[in-house]
Design an enzyme around this catalytic site. Sequence first.
Site, PDB file in Angstrom:
ATOM      1  N   TRP A 200      -2.375  38.140   6.402  1.00  0.00           N
ATOM      2  CA  TRP A 200      -1.527  38.340   7.577  1.00  0.00           C
ATOM      3  C   TRP A 200      -0.927  39.730   7.606  1.00  0.00           C
ATOM      4  O   TRP A 200      -0.828  40.366   8.661  1.00  0.00           O
ATOM      5  CB  TRP A 200      -0.430  37.274   7.649  1.00  0.00           C
ATOM      6  CG  TRP A 200      -0.982  35.902   7.912  1.00  0.00           C
ATOM      7  CD1 TRP A 200      -0.911  34.818   7.089  1.00  0.00           C
ATOM      8  CD2 TRP A 200      -1.713  35.463   9.076  1.00  0.00           C
ATOM      9  NE1 TRP A 200      -1.545  33.743   7.660  1.00  0.00           N
ATOM     10  CE2 TRP A 200      -2.044  34.106   8.866  1.00  0.00           C
ATOM     11  CE3 TRP A 200      -2.112  36.086  10.250  1.00  0.00           C
ATOM     12  CZ2 TRP A 200      -2.766  33.361   9.810  1.00  0.00           C
ATOM     13  CZ3 TRP A 200      -2.830  35.349  11.192  1.00  0.00           C
ATOM     14  CH2 TRP A 200      -3.141  34.008  10.960  1.00  0.00           C
TER      15      TRP A 200
ATOM     16  N   ASP B  70       7.748  39.447   8.512  1.00  0.00           N
ATOM     17  CA  ASP B  70       7.057  38.271   9.050  1.00  0.00           C
ATOM     18  C   ASP B  70       7.427  37.102   8.136  1.00  0.00           C
ATOM     19  O   ASP B  70       6.991  37.041   6.988  1.00  0.00           O
ATOM     20  CB  ASP B  70       5.541  38.533   9.039  1.00  0.00           C
ATOM     21  CG  ASP B  70       4.729  37.312   9.483  1.00  0.00           C
ATOM     22  OD1 ASP B  70       5.332  36.268   9.795  1.00  0.00           O
ATOM     23  OD2 ASP B  70       3.478  37.417   9.502  1.00  0.00           O
TER      24      ASP B  70
ATOM     25  N   LYS C  31       5.267  26.372  11.368  1.00  0.00           N
ATOM     26  CA  LYS C  31       5.268  25.987   9.960  1.00  0.00           C
ATOM     27  C   LYS C  31       6.583  25.305   9.578  1.00  0.00           C
ATOM     28  O   LYS C  31       6.579  24.186   9.104  1.00  0.00           O
ATOM     29  CB  LYS C  31       5.002  27.187   9.060  1.00  0.00           C
ATOM     30  CG  LYS C  31       3.524  27.558   8.981  1.00  0.00           C
ATOM     31  CD  LYS C  31       3.169  28.803   9.703  1.00  0.00           C
ATOM     32  CE  LYS C  31       1.659  29.047   9.696  1.00  0.00           C
ATOM     33  NZ  LYS C  31       1.319  30.416  10.070  1.00  0.00           N
TER      34      LYS C  31
HETATM   35  C1  LIG Z   1       0.540  31.416  10.470  1.00  0.00           C
HETATM   36  C2  LIG Z   1       0.934  32.816  10.211  1.00  0.00           C
HETATM   37  C3  LIG Z   1       0.728  33.833  11.158  1.00  0.00           C
HETATM   38  C4  LIG Z   1       0.002  33.610  12.468  1.00  0.00           C
HETATM   39  O1  LIG Z   1       0.831  33.013  13.357  1.00  0.00           O
HETATM   40  P1  LIG Z   1       0.396  32.774  14.910  1.00  0.00           P
HETATM   41  O2  LIG Z   1       1.634  32.141  15.436  1.00  0.00           O
HETATM   42  O3  LIG Z   1      -0.802  31.880  14.889  1.00  0.00           O
HETATM   43  O4  LIG Z   1       0.104  34.086  15.497  1.00  0.00           O
HETATM   44  C5  LIG Z   1       1.187  35.104  10.862  1.00  0.00           C
HETATM   45  N1  LIG Z   1       1.824  35.359   9.698  1.00  0.00           N
HETATM   46  C6  LIG Z   1       2.022  34.406   8.762  1.00  0.00           C
HETATM   47  C7  LIG Z   1       2.721  34.752   7.498  1.00  0.00           C
HETATM   48  C8  LIG Z   1       1.585  33.112   8.990  1.00  0.00           C
HETATM   49  O5  LIG Z   1       1.787  32.160   8.074  1.00  0.00           O
END
Ligand SMILES: *Cc1c(COP(=O)(O)O)cnc(C)c1O
Length: 359
Positions: free
Chosen positions: A102, A173, A197
Amino acid sequence: MARAINFNAGPAALPLEALERAQRELLDFEGTGMSIMEHSHRGKAYEGVHNQAIALVRELLAVPDDYDVLLLQGGASAQFAMVPMNLLSPPASADYVLTGAWSKKAYKEALTIGAARVAGTTEQDGKFARVPSASELKLDPQAAYAHITTNNTIFGTQWHEFPDTGAVPLVADMSSDILWRSIDVSRFGLIYAGAQKNLGPSGVTLVIVRKALVAAGRKDIPTVFQYRTHAENDSLYNTPPTFGIYLLRNVLDVVKNGGGMAALEQRNRDKAALLYAAIDERADFYRCPVERGSRSVMNVVFTLPTAELEAKFLAEAQKRNMVGLKGHRSVGGIRASIYNAVPREWVEALVDFMRKFEA
Ligand SMILES: *Cc1c(COP(=O)(O)O)cnc(C)c1O
């Protein structure tokens, strides 16, 4: 109904109470004769839900007053673009620390907007077994911001201490570990997370951003992509994902009524300790590829001696009503995502199964 023992990485398990509340209120929201989905986003009924969701984020994460809490769309992936669109302008460059798939995506996206550099990486042979130590980072003191991914959902690593970036805003993030425990929000310039999540259903993206950064953001980008647009309009500039925000509100209410952040952190630590102990006590059979100091409390990854055994493990787990244990397609192995909404009993069931399977 037997509720699935759900270890999905995302979208992931939601608290049963939050779902049951939605079920009760689905056809008739607070005596209005319609569902919350059918209400105007400018009406009183929805406004109450919207404001409560934002207030609960502020309360649970102790968000300081000089930060905006925004509820946006497009997931974390849209933030990969919105962060540099707003915060990066020439001649400045942005720092990215690469700790998994990511963060690499976030970095690549920044490069489509402006200058970005790698301030540290722990990649080895295409894999990431740890997060870097502070001394490994080569931070640019002039950077527009420094970006990290606090929990690496695919590789099962997590930052347990955040780097000190001095006057450079730290952007994080936190998609897969937001709200797992209290954090000091003032250490960050901007935090973002897709909801699916730890917070709610997909379709809602939480952004917590220092007001000074919003104010200093670029104005030469489309209106809908400027943080200021959403900050000035309480995240009601355009139609928000009302049902997703309603469910987010339900989830946050469950966290608050379940003893708040301290109790939640304790439950999360207990679950992770239980699962890692089960892996370590059969270290010749189960193997966690992550260095101990970087192990994630949210996504626990491990391997078995052969791919055949892993396939058998997954099939046997399925028979026990356990789903979502297959590792990410890019790394293989097993991954148990044990987010906030996964109760201890599910982890106990998994550990019990792991012992039986190994025997
Ligand atoms: C799941 C995830 C993403 C992607 O998220 P989307 O909402 O599908 O764009 C980005 N960064 C991390 C750390 C993730 O776990």
